[in-house]
Design a protein around this motif. Structure first.
Motif, PDB file in Angstrom:
ATOM      1  N   PRO A  98      26.393  32.534  36.153  1.00 22.54           N
ATOM      2  CA  PRO A  98      27.705  32.281  35.546  1.00 22.54           C
ATOM      3  C   PRO A  98      28.634  33.493  35.524  1.00 22.54           C
ATOM      4  O   PRO A  98      29.834  33.343  35.349  1.00 22.54           O
ATOM      5  N   ILE A  99      28.092  34.675  35.705  1.00 24.75           N
ATOM      6  CA  ILE A  99      28.891  35.903  35.695  1.00 24.75           C
ATOM      7  C   ILE A  99      28.691  36.606  37.038  1.00 24.75           C
ATOM      8  O   ILE A  99      27.573  36.688  37.544  1.00 24.75           O
ATOM      9  N   MET A 100      29.805  37.135  37.602  1.00 29.01           N
ATOM     10  CA  MET A 100      29.745  37.842  38.880  1.00 29.01           C
ATOM     11  C   MET A 100      30.220  39.278  38.672  1.00 29.01           C
ATOM     12  O   MET A 100      31.204  39.506  37.958  1.00 29.01           O
ATOM     13  N   ASP A 101      29.539  40.221  39.309  1.00 27.10           N
ATOM     14  CA  ASP A 101      29.954  41.612  39.181  1.00 27.10           C
ATOM     15  C   ASP A 101      31.316  41.809  39.846  1.00 27.10           C
ATOM     16  O   ASP A 101      31.686  41.080  40.772  1.00 27.10           O
ATOM     17  N   SER A 102      32.067  42.783  39.350  1.00 24.42           N
ATOM     18  CA  SER A 102      33.446  42.977  39.810  1.00 24.42           C
ATOM     19  C   SER A 102      33.528  43.375  41.281  1.00 24.42           C
ATOM     20  O   SER A 102      34.487  43.002  41.967  1.00 24.42           O
ATOM     21  N   GLN A 103      32.562  44.086  41.799  1.00 22.13           N
ATOM     22  CA  GLN A 103      32.596  44.488  43.209  1.00 22.13           C
ATOM     23  C   GLN A 103      32.509  43.257  44.116  1.00 22.13           C
ATOM     24  O   GLN A 103      33.272  43.128  45.072  1.00 22.13           O
ATOM     25  N   THR A 104      31.595  42.352  43.821  1.00 21.95           N
ATOM     26  CA  THR A 104      31.458  41.123  44.610  1.00 21.95           C
ATOM     27  C   THR A 104      32.700  40.260  44.465  1.00 21.95           C
ATOM     28  O   THR A 104      33.236  39.748  45.449  1.00 21.95           O
ATOM     29  N   TYR A 105      33.173  40.115  43.233  1.00 23.35           N
ATOM     30  CA  TYR A 105      34.379  39.322  42.980  1.00 23.35           C
ATOM     31  C   TYR A 105      35.569  39.874  43.777  1.00 23.35           C
ATOM     32  O   TYR A 105      36.266  39.119  44.464  1.00 23.35           O
ATOM     33  N   ASN A 106      35.785  41.180  43.710  1.00 24.43           N
ATOM     34  CA  ASN A 106      36.908  41.791  44.430  1.00 24.43           C
ATOM     35  C   ASN A 106      36.763  41.628  45.938  1.00 24.43           C
ATOM     36  O   ASN A 106      37.756  41.429  46.648  1.00 24.43           O
ATOM     37  N   HIS A 107      35.525  41.702  46.430  1.00 26.83           N
ATOM     38  CA  HIS A 107      35.268  41.470  47.855  1.00 26.83           C
ATOM     39  C   HIS A 107      35.713  40.054  48.255  1.00 26.83           C
ATOM     40  O   HIS A 107      36.370  39.857  49.284  1.00 26.83           O
ATOM     41  N   LEU A 108      35.377  39.066  47.426  1.00 24.22           N
ATOM     42  CA  LEU A 108      35.732  37.676  47.742  1.00 24.22           C
ATOM     43  C   LEU A 108      37.231  37.433  47.611  1.00 24.22           C
ATOM     44  O   LEU A 108      37.807  36.670  48.400  1.00 24.22           O
ATOM     45  N   VAL A 109      37.870  38.075  46.658  1.00 25.52           N
ATOM     46  CA  VAL A 109      39.329  37.954  46.525  1.00 25.52           C
ATOM     47  C   VAL A 109      40.006  38.529  47.768  1.00 25.52           C
ATOM     48  O   VAL A 109      40.931  37.921  48.324  1.00 25.52           O
ATOM     49  N   THR A 110      39.544  39.682  48.226  1.00 23.36           N
ATOM     50  CA  THR A 110      40.108  40.295  49.435  1.00 23.36           C
ATOM     51  C   THR A 110      39.865  39.407  50.650  1.00 23.36           C
ATOM     52  O   THR A 110      40.761  39.215  51.481  1.00 23.36           O
ATOM     53  N   LEU A 111      38.671  38.851  50.765  1.00 27.95           N
ATOM     54  CA  LEU A 111      38.358  37.947  51.870  1.00 27.95           C
ATOM     55  C   LEU A 111      39.296  36.745  51.863  1.00 27.95           C
ATOM     56  O   LEU A 111      39.828  36.349  52.908  1.00 27.95           O
ATOM     57  N   ALA A 112      39.518  36.169  50.686  1.00 26.37           N
ATOM     58  CA  ALA A 112      40.419  35.017  50.568  1.00 26.37           C
ATOM     59  C   ALA A 112      41.846  35.404  50.967  1.00 26.37           C
ATOM     60  O   ALA A 112      42.530  34.654  51.680  1.00 26.37           O
ATOM     61  N   ALA A 113      42.308  36.562  50.528  1.00 23.97           N
ATOM     62  CA  ALA A 113      43.653  37.028  50.898  1.00 23.97           C
ATOM     63  C   ALA A 113      43.761  37.212  52.402  1.00 23.97           C
ATOM     64  O   ALA A 113      44.764  36.818  53.022  1.00 23.97           O
ATOM     65  N   ASN A 114      42.715  37.775  53.010  1.00 24.21           N
ATOM     66  CA  ASN A 114      42.709  37.975  54.461  1.00 24.21           C
ATOM     67  C   ASN A 114      42.723  36.654  55.226  1.00 24.21           C
ATOM     68  O   ASN A 114      43.106  36.607  56.386  1.00 24.21           O
ATOM     69  N   LYS A 115      42.286  35.578  54.566  1.00 29.67           N
ATOM     70  CA  LYS A 115      42.275  34.256  55.192  1.00 29.67           C
ATOM     71  C   LYS A 115      43.523  33.448  54.854  1.00 29.67           C
ATOM     72  O   LYS A 115      43.614  32.269  55.164  1.00 29.67           O
ATOM     73  N   GLY A 116      44.499  34.084  54.186  1.00 28.98           N
ATOM     74  CA  GLY A 116      45.783  33.442  53.957  1.00 28.98           C
ATOM     75  C   GLY A 116      45.952  32.731  52.631  1.00 28.98           C
ATOM     76  O   GLY A 116      46.924  32.011  52.432  1.00 28.98           O
ATOM     77  N   PHE A 117      45.040  32.929  51.693  1.00 33.16           N
ATOM     78  CA  PHE A 117      45.166  32.318  50.375  1.00 33.16           C
ATOM     79  C   PHE A 117      45.986  33.228  49.464  1.00 33.16           C
ATOM     80  O   PHE A 117      45.819  34.451  49.501  1.00 33.16           O
ATOM     81  N   ASP A 118      46.860  32.643  48.667  1.00 37.74           N
ATOM     82  CA  ASP A 118      47.649  33.405  47.707  1.00 37.74           C
ATOM     83  C   ASP A 118      46.774  33.651  46.485  1.00 37.74           C
ATOM     84  O   ASP A 118      46.765  32.865  45.538  1.00 37.74           O
ATOM     85  N   VAL A 119      46.034  34.739  46.512  1.00 35.20           N
ATOM     86  CA  VAL A 119      45.034  35.014  45.483  1.00 35.20           C
ATOM     87  C   VAL A 119      45.647  35.323  44.118  1.00 35.20           C
ATOM     88  O   VAL A 119      44.925  35.371  43.113  1.00 35.20           O
ATOM     89  N   ARG A 120      46.966  35.465  44.069  1.00 34.25           N
ATOM     90  CA  ARG A 120      47.619  35.648  42.769  1.00 34.25           C
ATOM     91  C   ARG A 120      47.477  34.381  41.919  1.00 34.25           C
ATOM     92  O   ARG A 120      47.631  34.425  40.714  1.00 34.25           O
ATOM     93  N   LYS A 121      47.144  33.247  42.550  1.00 34.28           N
ATOM     94  CA  LYS A 121      46.964  31.983  41.830  1.00 34.28           C
ATOM     95  C   LYS A 121      45.567  31.822  41.239  1.00 34.28           C
ATOM     96  O   LYS A 121      45.317  30.902  40.474  1.00 34.28           O
ATOM     97  N   LEU A 122      44.638  32.699  41.608  1.00 29.80           N
ATOM     98  CA  LEU A 122      43.259  32.590  41.115  1.00 29.80           C
ATOM     99  C   LEU A 122      43.193  32.780  39.602  1.00 29.80           C
ATOM    100  O   LEU A 122      43.819  33.679  39.052  1.00 29.80           O
ATOM    101  N   VAL A 123      42.424  31.934  38.958  1.00 32.27           N
ATOM    102  CA  VAL A 123      42.180  32.031  37.523  1.00 32.27           C
ATOM    103  C   VAL A 123      40.675  32.070  37.310  1.00 32.27           C
ATOM    104  O   VAL A 123      39.953  31.189  37.805  1.00 32.27           O
ATOM    105  N   LYS A 124      40.210  33.054  36.582  1.00 32.41           N
ATOM    106  CA  LYS A 124      38.778  33.148  36.280  1.00 32.41           C
ATOM    107  C   LYS A 124      38.393  32.028  35.321  1.00 32.41           C
ATOM    108  O   LYS A 124      39.136  31.686  34.406  1.00 32.41           O
ATOM    109  N   THR A 125      37.221  31.459  35.566  1.00 31.67           N
ATOM    110  CA  THR A 125      36.708  30.361  34.752  1.00 31.67           C
ATOM    111  C   THR A 125      35.956  30.922  33.558  1.00 31.67           C
ATOM    112  O   THR A 125      35.134  31.828  33.704  1.00 31.67           O
ATOM    113  N   ASN A 126      36.222  30.363  32.391  1.00 29.00           N
ATOM    114  CA  ASN A 126      35.511  30.770  31.178  1.00 29.00           C
ATOM    115  C   ASN A 126      34.080  30.256  31.261  1.00 29.00           C
ATOM    116  O   ASN A 126      33.846  29.049  31.236  1.00 29.00           O
ATOM    117  N   GLN A 127      33.139  31.169  31.349  1.00 29.35           N
ATOM    118  CA  GLN A 127      31.720  30.806  31.394  1.00 29.35           C
ATOM    119  C   GLN A 127      30.969  31.297  30.161  1.00 29.35           C
ATOM    120  O   GLN A 127      29.749  31.263  30.124  1.00 29.35           O
TER     121      GLN A 127
END
Length: 176
Positions: free
Chosen positions: A146-175
């Motif tokens: 349910p919890i992801m470390d910030s390094q992995t999370y940031n890696h996935l956000v960067t990957l999504a941005a590189n694939k054309g997703f507007d990552v400014r819309k991402l909202v973290k889920t309350n877990q």
């Protein structure tokens, strides 16, 4: 001190501008999936770490999905969240639409509506996944915990941005 604040503000602005530029450049490219997904390893429980907000998930927290194989080769999907203090579940069915990679699926929760579920990032050990739609209006960051470390999370956000997703819309889920 004032100079330090200006440097920090400028750096933050450049970071946001860089992500926005990557997003614009990649939006015109066809969305690339991972090269191959071993479905048996992908099955099981996935926690939603972050996502683009969607009306069908409004008010949900503690969101997770469970995938299992059906006898016909399709995948059973059970999404669960807590909404207004109650456990809510919805069951669906996913079918692989690209047998070469197993990375493109179509998910149906309500007939006749189907949605594309493309696996666009995946840890070698299947500990995290990045899932999106080719129109780039849907995006999920998933983890086995349910919890992801910030390094992995940031890696996935960067990957999504590189694939054309507007990552400014991402909202973290309350877990919690």
């Amino acid at each position: 001190m004032k100079l330090k604040k200006e440097v920090i503000a400028t750096s933050a602005l450049l970071g946001v501008a860089s992500i926005a530029a990557l997003t614009v450049l990649a939006q015109d490219e066809p969305l690339q999936t991972v090269s191959y997904v071993e479905l048996d390893k992908y099955l099981g429980k996935w926690y939603e770490i972050a996502a683009f907000p969607q009306s069908f998930q409004r008010g949900c927290s503690h969101t997770f999905a469970e995938y299992s194989k059906n006898d016909d080769g399709s995948v059973s999907v059970k999404n669960t969240c807590i909404k207004e203090g109650k456990i809510k579940t919805v069951d669906g069915k996913a079918t692989v639409t690209d047998k070469k990679t197993n990375a493109k699926l179509e998910v149906q929760f309500f007939w006749p509506f189907k949605g594309k579920y493309w696996i666009i990032g995946l840890a070698p050990d299947y500990s995290y996944a990045l899932v999106g739609h080719p129109n780039r209006k849907y995006l999920w960051i998933l983890g086995r915990k349910p919890i992801m470390d910030s390094q992995t999370y940031n890696h996935l956000v960067t990957l999504a941005a590189n694939k054309g997703f507007d990552v400014r819309k991402l909202v973290k889920t309350n877990q919690h």
